[in-house]
Design an enzyme around this catalytic site. Structure first.
Site, PDB file in Angstrom:
ATOM      1  N   GLY A 231       0.539  -5.380   0.523  1.00 54.79           N
ATOM      2  CA  GLY A 231      -0.565  -5.578  -0.417  1.00 54.79           C
ATOM      3  C   GLY A 231      -0.184  -6.417  -1.622  1.00 54.79           C
ATOM      4  O   GLY A 231      -1.021  -7.097  -2.204  1.00 54.79           O
TER       5      GLY A 231
ATOM      6  N   ALA B 199       0.835  -1.201   0.000  1.00 55.73           N
ATOM      7  CA  ALA B 199       0.000   0.000   0.000  1.00 55.73           C
ATOM      8  C   ALA B 199       0.872   1.253   0.000  1.00 55.73           C
ATOM      9  O   ALA B 199       2.025   1.235   0.416  1.00 55.73           O
ATOM     10  CB  ALA B 199      -0.914   0.007   1.218  1.00 55.73           C
TER      11      ALA B 199
ATOM     12  N   GLU C 173       4.345  -4.789   7.199  1.00 55.05           N
ATOM     13  CA  GLU C 173       3.520  -3.804   7.896  1.00 55.05           C
ATOM     14  C   GLU C 173       3.197  -4.235   9.323  1.00 55.05           C
ATOM     15  O   GLU C 173       2.907  -3.404  10.185  1.00 55.05           O
ATOM     16  CB  GLU C 173       2.230  -3.503   7.116  1.00 55.05           C
ATOM     17  CG  GLU C 173       1.273  -4.665   6.972  1.00 55.05           C
ATOM     18  CD  GLU C 173       1.509  -5.512   5.737  1.00 55.05           C
ATOM     19  OE1 GLU C 173       0.528  -6.040   5.199  1.00 55.05           O
ATOM     20  OE2 GLU C 173       2.668  -5.656   5.312  1.00 55.05           O
TER      21      GLU C 173
ATOM     22  N   GLU D   3      -0.624  -9.819  -0.436  1.00 58.64           N
ATOM     23  CA  GLU D   3      -2.059 -10.068  -0.274  1.00 58.64           C
ATOM     24  C   GLU D   3      -2.723 -10.339  -1.621  1.00 58.64           C
ATOM     25  O   GLU D   3      -3.596 -11.204  -1.718  1.00 58.64           O
ATOM     26  CB  GLU D   3      -2.719  -8.908   0.465  1.00 58.64           C
ATOM     27  CG  GLU D   3      -2.267  -8.858   1.926  1.00 58.64           C
ATOM     28  CD  GLU D   3      -2.939  -7.778   2.724  1.00 58.64           C
ATOM     29  OE1 GLU D   3      -3.915  -8.098   3.417  1.00 58.64           O
ATOM     30  OE2 GLU D   3      -2.484  -6.611   2.643  1.00 58.64           O
TER      31      GLU D   3
END
Length: 185
Positions: free
Chosen positions: A135, A90, A160, A138
């Site tokens: 991300g 992100a 993160e 993910e």
């Protein structure tokens, strides 16, 4: 899917020709459907050295998934045009000053997009070369298959968590389902 049906859909959506789509959906994502009916989504953020998930990239991925749902190719492959980074996660700069409402909006948007990836009816794969973190991981976890290069630039993880941020786009649930629970005995 019958190749002639795919060619008709491609021709209808892109004009004469058919059999192959190539071009930018917007600025950060390229979508190509090969003659073998494989949809290739290539991340290539033009203004950054790394591919990141900012709101515009999530919107573009949403559009790409819509196109894939319409075209129904035989499979989907996620790749990066960056030489040493798949997706770095992100856009933390945009999150630093975000309000609680803004954060919730981005979390829900990311969850919706990644759930759509996970829900695609054709096989999906992430071809990972370089950093695949946050991300990026993910997204890879939302795919059916992940293949990573063994190059030293390839790093996979959810860093993160060291900042006190939970992987909110599905990593908190998809990773444990994939690797199982950790035992500290």
């Amino acid at each position: 899917m019958n190749p002639s049906i795919l060619k008709e859909k491609v021709a209808a959506s892109r004009g004469a020709g058919g059999g192959r789509i190539r071009g930018r959906l917007a600025h950060r994502i390229h979508l190509e459907v090969t003659p073998e009916e494989i949809a290739v989504i290539t991340f290539d953020h033009p203004d950054k050295a790394a591919n990141i998930f900012d709101e515009d990239t999530l919107d573009e991925l949403h559009l790409a998934i819509g196109a894939i749902e319409s075209l129904q190719p035989e499979g989907v492959l996620f790749v990066s045009a960056k030489p040493t980074i798949f997706i770095a996660g992100a856009d933390l700069d945009s999150l630093a000053d975000a309000t609680e409402e803004r954060l919730e909006h981005l979390i829900v948007k990311g969850q919706d997009v990644f759930d759509r990836v996970a829900g695609l009816t054709m096989p999906t794969a992430a071809a990972i070369h370089g950093a695949c973190v946050g991300g990026g991981l993910e997204l890879a976890l939302a795919c059916d298959v992940r293949v990573a290069s063994n190059d030293r630039v390839t790093k996979i993880g959810l860093p993160e968590t060291r900042l006190g941020i939970l992987p909110a786009w599905g990593g908190s649930t998809r990773l444990p389902r994939l690797i199982g629970p950790v035992s500290y005995t």
